[in-house]
Motif scaffolding. Sequence first.
Motif, mmCIF file in Angstrom:
data_model
loop_
_atom_site.group_PDB
_atom_site.id
_atom_site.type_symbol
_atom_site.label_atom_id
_atom_site.label_comp_id
_atom_site.label_asym_id
_atom_site.label_seq_id
_atom_site.Cartn_x
_atom_site.Cartn_y
_atom_site.Cartn_z
ATOM 1 N N ARG A 3 -0.856 10.220 -1.444
ATOM 2 C CA ARG A 3 0.603 10.106 -1.440
ATOM 3 C C ARG A 3 1.102 10.768 -2.695
ATOM 4 O O ARG A 3 0.492 10.650 -3.759
ATOM 5 C CB ARG A 3 1.033 8.646 -1.407
ATOM 6 C CG ARG A 3 0.616 8.040 -0.085
ATOM 7 C CD ARG A 3 1.384 6.933 0.470
ATOM 8 N NE ARG A 3 2.820 6.921 0.421
ATOM 9 C CZ ARG A 3 3.518 5.821 0.704
ATOM 10 N NH1 ARG A 3 2.903 4.707 1.017
ATOM 11 N NH2 ARG A 3 4.826 5.832 0.668
ATOM 12 N N THR A 50 4.517 1.073 -5.423
ATOM 13 C CA THR A 50 3.140 1.566 -5.234
ATOM 14 C C THR A 50 2.126 0.446 -4.966
ATOM 15 O O THR A 50 0.943 0.738 -4.814
ATOM 16 C CB THR A 50 2.689 2.385 -6.456
ATOM 17 O OG1 THR A 50 2.668 1.543 -7.626
ATOM 18 C CG2 THR A 50 3.596 3.581 -6.694
ATOM 19 N N ASP A 52 -0.355 -2.019 -3.419
ATOM 20 C CA ASP A 52 -1.245 -1.892 -2.266
ATOM 21 C C ASP A 52 -1.495 -0.453 -1.833
ATOM 22 O O ASP A 52 -1.944 -0.207 -0.714
ATOM 23 C CB ASP A 52 -0.723 -2.707 -1.067
ATOM 24 C CG ASP A 52 -0.602 -4.183 -1.394
ATOM 25 O OD1 ASP A 52 -1.487 -4.705 -2.118
ATOM 26 O OD2 ASP A 52 0.369 -4.805 -0.946
ATOM 27 N N GLN A 53 -1.192 0.519 -2.699
ATOM 28 C CA GLN A 53 -1.462 1.919 -2.386
ATOM 29 C C GLN A 53 -2.610 2.424 -3.255
ATOM 30 O O GLN A 53 -2.848 1.917 -4.344
ATOM 31 C CB GLN A 53 -0.216 2.780 -2.617
ATOM 32 C CG GLN A 53 0.936 2.427 -1.698
ATOM 33 C CD GLN A 53 2.154 3.293 -1.943
ATOM 34 O OE1 GLN A 53 2.059 4.410 -2.426
ATOM 35 N NE2 GLN A 53 3.310 2.760 -1.607
ATOM 36 N N ARG A 54 -3.295 3.430 -2.770
ATOM 37 C CA ARG A 54 -4.383 4.075 -3.508
ATOM 38 C C ARG A 54 -4.265 5.578 -3.321
ATOM 39 O O ARG A 54 -3.635 6.050 -2.371
ATOM 40 C CB ARG A 54 -5.756 3.612 -2.998
ATOM 41 C CG ARG A 54 -6.035 2.126 -3.133
ATOM 42 C CD ARG A 54 -6.231 1.728 -4.600
ATOM 43 N NE ARG A 54 -6.519 0.322 -4.777
ATOM 44 C CZ ARG A 54 -5.617 -0.632 -4.929
ATOM 45 N NH1 ARG A 54 -4.344 -0.338 -4.898
ATOM 46 N NH2 ARG A 54 -5.974 -1.884 -5.128
ATOM 47 N N LEU A 56 -2.836 7.853 -5.226
ATOM 48 C CA LEU A 56 -1.521 8.413 -5.536
ATOM 49 C C LEU A 56 -1.628 9.594 -6.502
ATOM 50 O O LEU A 56 -2.414 9.577 -7.440
ATOM 51 C CB LEU A 56 -0.628 7.355 -6.183
ATOM 52 C CG LEU A 56 -0.405 6.068 -5.401
ATOM 53 C CD1 LEU A 56 0.437 5.100 -6.208
ATOM 54 C CD2 LEU A 56 0.235 6.365 -4.061
ATOM 55 N N ARG A 78 -4.797 2.645 -8.586
ATOM 56 C CA ARG A 78 -3.859 3.165 -7.592
ATOM 57 C C ARG A 78 -3.745 4.690 -7.651
ATOM 58 O O ARG A 78 -3.323 5.301 -6.676
ATOM 59 C CB ARG A 78 -2.454 2.595 -7.827
ATOM 60 C CG ARG A 78 -2.353 1.110 -7.681
ATOM 61 C CD ARG A 78 -0.932 0.650 -7.928
ATOM 62 N NE ARG A 78 -0.886 -0.806 -7.941
ATOM 63 C CZ ARG A 78 0.207 -1.521 -8.133
ATOM 64 N NH1 ARG A 78 1.365 -0.916 -8.324
ATOM 65 N NH2 ARG A 78 0.153 -2.840 -8.141
#
Length: 163
Positions: A3, A50, A52-54, A56, A78
């Motif tokens: 992302r 952000t 719970d996102q990885r 990035l 993350r």
Amino acid sequence: MSRLYFFHGLESGPHGQKYHLLKNEFPELESPDFQGMDLAQRLAKAEELTRDQRGLVLVGSSFGGLLAARLYCLYPERIKALVLLAPAVHTEEGDRVTELPSQQRVRVIHGMADEVVPYTKVVAFCKRFGVPLITVDDEHRLASETAQQTILSAVQEVYNARF
């Protein structure tokens, strides 16, 4: 797929010149609005955004670069990579940046004629973490054709890399 976020500077907004430059090449780019927020407020919003996102990739311009670096210190798991554009690391908050990704996962681009964020402070910042500094013949806005091509290349390198 990673992302991609763009964190704008203190006096700009989420859809300024650098956003449009990046959005043309990366349609999936997201750019949160941090206008009118201090660093603590920006950090809180970025943390929530952000969570719970990885994987990035954060592109941060000036104060947004400081925000991206501080967010990495708090949540390195993350973040895959950083591209810091004339990062505002010359402040006390810049001293609170305690770590950066390994040098293959970070790009720092700065103009030699920057009168907003002193070039020498960014040189010292990069030396502190052992990361290379990409210098361009430009001012703080990094608006020259050369600077813009350098930005696009840097983002492309880390965004597409398999770390």
